[in-house]
Design a protein around this motif. Sequence first.
Motif, PDB file in Angstrom:
ATOM      1  N   HIS A 282       0.803  -1.221   0.000  1.00 44.93           N
ATOM      2  CA  HIS A 282       0.000   0.000   0.000  1.00 44.93           C
ATOM      3  C   HIS A 282       0.837   1.273   0.000  1.00 44.93           C
ATOM      4  N   ASP A 283       2.059   1.219   0.442  1.00 43.38           N
ATOM      5  CA  ASP A 283       2.905   2.418   0.488  1.00 43.38           C
ATOM      6  C   ASP A 283       4.107   2.321  -0.442  1.00 43.38           C
ATOM      7  N   CYS A 284       4.049   1.445  -1.437  1.00 45.88           N
ATOM      8  CA  CYS A 284       5.247   1.250  -2.278  1.00 45.88           C
ATOM      9  C   CYS A 284       5.641   2.532  -3.011  1.00 45.88           C
ATOM     10  N   GLY A 285       4.689   3.442  -3.242  1.00 41.24           N
ATOM     11  CA  GLY A 285       5.016   4.703  -3.903  1.00 41.24           C
ATOM     12  C   GLY A 285       5.914   5.601  -3.082  1.00 41.24           C
ATOM     13  N   LYS A 286       6.054   5.313  -1.785  1.00 40.88           N
ATOM     14  CA  LYS A 286       6.906   6.144  -0.930  1.00 40.88           C
ATOM     15  C   LYS A 286       8.387   6.011  -1.260  1.00 40.88           C
ATOM     16  N   VAL A 287       8.713   5.038  -2.114  1.00 36.65           N
ATOM     17  CA  VAL A 287      10.121   4.939  -2.507  1.00 36.65           C
ATOM     18  C   VAL A 287      10.558   6.197  -3.246  1.00 36.65           C
ATOM     19  N   THR A 288       9.595   6.941  -3.806  1.00 35.78           N
ATOM     20  CA  THR A 288       9.931   8.170  -4.536  1.00 35.78           C
ATOM     21  C   THR A 288       9.799   9.412  -3.669  1.00 35.78           C
ATOM     22  N   THR A 289       9.263   9.280  -2.457  1.00 39.54           N
ATOM     23  CA  THR A 289       9.074  10.442  -1.584  1.00 39.54           C
ATOM     24  C   THR A 289      10.375  10.773  -0.869  1.00 39.54           C
ATOM     25  N   PRO A 290      10.831  12.037  -0.941  1.00 42.89           N
ATOM     26  CA  PRO A 290      12.085  12.396  -0.266  1.00 42.89           C
ATOM     27  C   PRO A 290      12.043  12.042   1.215  1.00 42.89           C
ATOM     28  N   GLU A 291      13.152  11.543   1.703  1.00 41.64           N
ATOM     29  CA  GLU A 291      13.214  11.096   3.086  1.00 41.64           C
ATOM     30  C   GLU A 291      12.930  12.228   4.060  1.00 41.64           C
ATOM     31  N   TYR A 292      13.441  13.420   3.769  1.00 50.57           N
ATOM     32  CA  TYR A 292      13.266  14.504   4.727  1.00 50.57           C
ATOM     33  C   TYR A 292      11.799  14.918   4.842  1.00 50.57           C
ATOM     34  N   VAL A 293      11.017  14.701   3.771  1.00 52.06           N
ATOM     35  CA  VAL A 293       9.595  15.031   3.837  1.00 52.06           C
ATOM     36  C   VAL A 293       8.855  13.997   4.679  1.00 52.06           C
ATOM     37  N   VAL A 294       9.152  12.725   4.447  1.00 48.30           N
ATOM     38  CA  VAL A 294       8.512  11.658   5.211  1.00 48.30           C
ATOM     39  C   VAL A 294       8.817  11.809   6.694  1.00 48.30           C
ATOM     40  N   ASP A 295      10.056  12.190   7.011  1.00 51.73           N
ATOM     41  CA  ASP A 295      10.510  12.242   8.401  1.00 51.73           C
ATOM     42  C   ASP A 295      10.513  13.655   8.980  1.00 51.73           C
ATOM     43  N   LYS A 296       9.894  14.606   8.293  1.00 51.59           N
ATOM     44  CA  LYS A 296      10.004  16.001   8.719  1.00 51.59           C
ATOM     45  C   LYS A 296       9.425  16.175  10.116  1.00 51.59           C
ATOM     46  N   ALA A 297      10.308  16.317  11.090  1.00 50.86           N
ATOM     47  CA  ALA A 297       9.904  16.360  12.497  1.00 50.86           C
ATOM     48  C   ALA A 297       9.650  17.773  12.986  1.00 50.86           C
ATOM     49  N   THR A 298      10.251  18.783  12.327  1.00 46.78           N
ATOM     50  CA  THR A 298      10.033  20.179  12.697  1.00 46.78           C
ATOM     51  C   THR A 298       9.771  20.978  11.427  1.00 46.78           C
ATOM     52  N   ASN A 427       8.745  24.929  -1.128  1.00 50.08           N
ATOM     53  CA  ASN A 427       9.012  26.288  -0.658  1.00 50.08           C
ATOM     54  C   ASN A 427       9.673  26.168   0.703  1.00 50.08           C
ATOM     55  N   ARG A 428      10.976  26.446   0.764  1.00 48.32           N
ATOM     56  CA  ARG A 428      11.721  26.301   2.008  1.00 48.32           C
ATOM     57  C   ARG A 428      11.880  27.628   2.742  1.00 48.32           C
ATOM     58  N   GLY A 429      11.071  28.605   2.377  1.00 45.45           N
ATOM     59  CA  GLY A 429      11.131  29.894   3.058  1.00 45.45           C
ATOM     60  C   GLY A 429      10.993  29.726   4.564  1.00 45.45           C
ATOM     61  N   GLU A 430      11.812  30.476   5.309  1.00 41.95           N
ATOM     62  CA  GLU A 430      11.835  30.295   6.763  1.00 41.95           C
ATOM     63  C   GLU A 430      10.549  30.819   7.410  1.00 41.95           C
ATOM     64  N   ILE A 431      10.111  32.003   6.987  1.00 39.85           N
ATOM     65  CA  ILE A 431       8.861  32.550   7.536  1.00 39.85           C
ATOM     66  C   ILE A 431       7.686  31.668   7.119  1.00 39.85           C
ATOM     67  N   TYR A 432       7.680  31.281   5.871  1.00 40.82           N
ATOM     68  CA  TYR A 432       6.593  30.447   5.322  1.00 40.82           C
ATOM     69  C   TYR A 432       6.458  29.140   6.097  1.00 40.82           C
ATOM     70  N   THR A 442       4.390  21.784   4.941  1.00 44.47           N
ATOM     71  CA  THR A 442       3.775  22.807   4.095  1.00 44.47           C
ATOM     72  C   THR A 442       2.753  22.139   3.182  1.00 44.47           C
ATOM     73  N   ASP A 443       1.931  22.945   2.520  1.00 42.65           N
ATOM     74  CA  ASP A 443       0.952  22.390   1.575  1.00 42.65           C
ATOM     75  C   ASP A 443       1.650  21.616   0.472  1.00 42.65           C
ATOM     76  N   GLU A 444       2.795  22.147   0.023  1.00 45.51           N
ATOM     77  CA  GLU A 444       3.522  21.478  -1.055  1.00 45.51           C
ATOM     78  C   GLU A 444       4.061  20.126  -0.603  1.00 45.51           C
ATOM     79  N   GLU A 445       4.600  20.084   0.617  1.00 48.79           N
ATOM     80  CA  GLU A 445       5.130  18.825   1.137  1.00 48.79           C
ATOM     81  C   GLU A 445       4.013  17.809   1.381  1.00 48.79           C
ATOM     82  N   ARG A 446       2.881  18.304   1.865  1.00 54.54           N
ATOM     83  CA  ARG A 446       1.750  17.398   2.098  1.00 54.54           C
ATOM     84  C   ARG A 446       1.277  16.803   0.776  1.00 54.54           C
TER      85      ARG A 446
END
Length: 585
Positions: A282-298, A427-432, A442-446
């Motif tokens: 069910h999650d095999c497509g996650k092989v293409t998802t960047p690791e930092y997005v999957v694990d984004k803790a902050t 969008n990696r803007g700090e304020i954003y 972010t919406d883009e990461e989601r």
Amino acid sequence: MAVESTLALSAQAETPDEARRNRRLEKLIELGIALSAEHNHDRLMERILLEAKDLTNADGGTLYLRTDDDTLRFTILRNDTLNTAMGGTTGVPIPFPPLPLFNPQTGQPNHNNVATHVALTGASINIDDAYEAEGFDFSGTKKFDAGTGYRSRSFLTIPLKNYSGLVIGVLQLINARTDDGTVVSFSAEVQPLVEALASQAAVAIDNQQLIAAQKRLLDSVIKVIAEAIDSKSPYTGGHCARVPKLAIMLADAACAEQDGPFADYELDEDEKYELYLGAWLHDCGKVTTPEYVVDKATKLETIYDRIHEVRTRFEVLRRDAEIALWKGIAEGGDEAALRAEFDATCAALDADWRFIAECNIGGEFMSDDRKARVKDIAARTFVRHFDRTLGLSWEEAQRLTDDPPPPPPAVEPLLSDRPDHRVGVYNRGEIYNLCIGRGTLTDEERKVINDHIVVTQEMLKKLPFPKNLRRVPEIAGNHHEKMDGTGYPRGLKGEQMGVSERIMGIADIFEALTAADRPYKTPKRLSECVKILNFMRKDNHIDGDLFELFLRSGVYRRYAEECLREDQIDDVDLTQYLTRKDAAE
């Protein structure tokens, strides 16, 4: 009329021996068809031995299968006189150890035992009386007879050869009998029939073994993919393995229902395997998802947490304030006033830093007031004395060409949303990022994470699943759909999905809620997870009937006891969630 007369005369002309032989040949043809149609391994093994016994009127028999480590493993054992039935569908284990084809110490072929000799040579052996036979060690047989009072006499041992001529097993029959029960030798007439049966049996067994090997290969490949996804993210390890466990638990509970909405829900062996594979994939497509997005803790985390850069800028502002203090004192300024101003600046910086650090965690809803404060803090400035274009990768340098930073010394804001913060879809803007309303994405990461299900569907569509597994892509690819049609990526409604797909939705959500290995949340107690799942039931996001079955059947509890930490498992008051009057935990 003439044809019927001819057949009648032919039947009348048959001798008893010819009639018996013809019946055996007809039986052999029927068996060949039946063996090729049998899919259950244990029933196939039993039928081979029982039909061979019936064909020869043997009192007993054993079916051995050759193992990968060159032994003959007892698979089926029957003896009428001793009323013995072991192996196969009986569930009675055979206590005898496997027969080694080669001596473990010397490596020499084991020709002492008649069964291993036949396996090694590929030639049938017909023995009139084991007690008088030469060349084979029947001491084990004699010991068995002494302990049981049995008398092993005639033996017919036949190799089972697959299509390539490799011996994959051995069929051994004991004590052929006449109609009155007298033990006799296996006749030269019946031996070719048993050999023909053995040949048909070997083909059937080999086909089953090949199918089983392909299934094991498919399972292994799928688990490798799932384990790669889990290994890619140290914080979601085990998700792809726990979801199938929970999905099968809930499916079994639905199949066991005798009334209610799941009274007609049944899964045969193929359909259950279909659900099992879909859950693993069910999650095999996650092989293409960047690791930092999957694990984004902050909120500021990319490959590393950029909060450390921001903290350094606060350190610079404090140091600038301290320099201004000493510089003012050195120039003869009012020391008390200067120190008071410095202390006030440090206090303000400390408060602002603590606020920014708290925002980075993503644990509190970002109101408009909080967002406004982030922007006010961002407007603080410091002086950059070093060139920001040096030491960059070619790709990052290219992002600065349209809006190059001013040369040092340059005044820069404490936090910023710069053009070079936009990288592809991100969008990696700090304020954003610090102003993310809820959570850390972010919406883009989601959207990138949500799109893993689209990738999953596209990947699985390219796989040539056989007809009995054709629904694997749907089961795997629809687990983020919701009953009210607000899910993704297709916006399916409940009636457009099968029960197995709706089971997958609950399994995926509940595993994520109960998981104790996620960096962005503390482990939740069982009661909390059930409560959240109930909110999703009320919002018509999950199947309400399945939710109640999940609780009423005790699946939630059994899963918790197998997969949750002990400190997560607490009591759940089911009465507030169940609507059926007869429902009980």
